[in-house]
Design an enzyme around this catalytic site. Sequence first.
Site, PDB file in Angstrom:
ATOM      1  N   HIS A  17       0.840  -1.209   0.000  1.00  0.00           N
ATOM      2  CA  HIS A  17       0.000   0.000   0.000  1.00  0.00           C
ATOM      3  C   HIS A  17       0.878   1.263   0.000  1.00  0.00           C
ATOM      4  CE1 HIS A  17      -3.125  -2.609   2.307  1.00  0.00           C
ATOM      5  NE2 HIS A  17      -3.531  -2.492   1.049  1.00  0.00           N
ATOM      6  N   LYS A  41     -19.530  -5.105   6.945  1.00  0.00           N
ATOM      7  CA  LYS A  41     -18.426  -6.029   7.160  1.00  0.00           C
ATOM      8  C   LYS A  41     -17.889  -5.808   8.572  1.00  0.00           C
ATOM      9  CE  LYS A  41     -13.911  -7.423   5.403  1.00  0.00           C
ATOM     10  NZ  LYS A  41     -12.823  -7.132   4.481  1.00  0.00           N
ATOM     11  N   ARG A  91      -1.868  -6.631  -8.448  1.00  0.00           N
ATOM     12  CA  ARG A  91      -0.712  -7.471  -8.101  1.00  0.00           C
ATOM     13  C   ARG A  91      -0.414  -8.480  -9.195  1.00  0.00           C
ATOM     14  NH1 ARG A  91      -3.208  -8.361  -2.313  1.00  0.00           N
ATOM     15  NH2 ARG A  91      -4.905  -8.524  -3.788  1.00  0.00           N
ATOM     16  N   SER A 129      -3.211  -7.785   2.806  1.00  0.00           N
ATOM     17  CA  SER A 129      -3.514  -7.618   4.237  1.00  0.00           C
ATOM     18  C   SER A 129      -3.982  -8.934   4.841  1.00  0.00           C
ATOM     19  CB  SER A 129      -4.590  -6.548   4.422  1.00  0.00           C
ATOM     20  OG  SER A 129      -4.085  -5.279   4.067  1.00  0.00           O
TER      21      SER A 129
END
Length: 159
Positions: A17, A41, A91, A129
């Site tokens: 990040h 969430k 990614r 993460s």
Amino acid sequence: MIHAVYPGSFDPPHNGHLDVIRRGKTVCDRLTVAVLGNPLKSSYLFSLEERVDLLREATAGLEHVEVETFSGLLVEYARRKDAQIILKSLRGALDFEYEAQMAGLNRTLYPPAETLLMLASPEWSFLSSTRVRELASLGADVSGLVPEASLRALRAKFG
Ligand code: PNS
């Protein structure tokens, strides 16, 4: 004045990040890191306030970078902030389908904002993460993967 928003959960922020923030700020005049506070969430490891504090500490000293929270539709947030760029990171191929779908939908909903997909630097292309939380919870040393603030916070959670 080009304003980019970089949205995410950042649970917790990691070196990938930070790399995107550092590189992303070179292609805009102002970069807002937008931390998702999603009441639906409830499975975040860190609270919204904690995630914002971690990012603020990790980005302290980076000019033209600010950290804010958002909830609801990203494009509504981009509209409110008058942002022309939605910055996301890729990614690899696995991220592509997901990000391409979101970019297409977001552009349909709010054409003035272009999604900019920035390739993750190779050294962080394996990092997420989710993996950081898993590793830290199992006692692995994640000091090479996360900024100091996140490391401290993970140690406080998992010892
Ligand atoms: O770090 P994450 O969890 O991969 O970030 C995902 C995020 C926050 C970018 C995405 O969930 C999002 O944009 N949420 C806001 C809700 C929204 O606008 N959904 C419609 C997308 S087409």
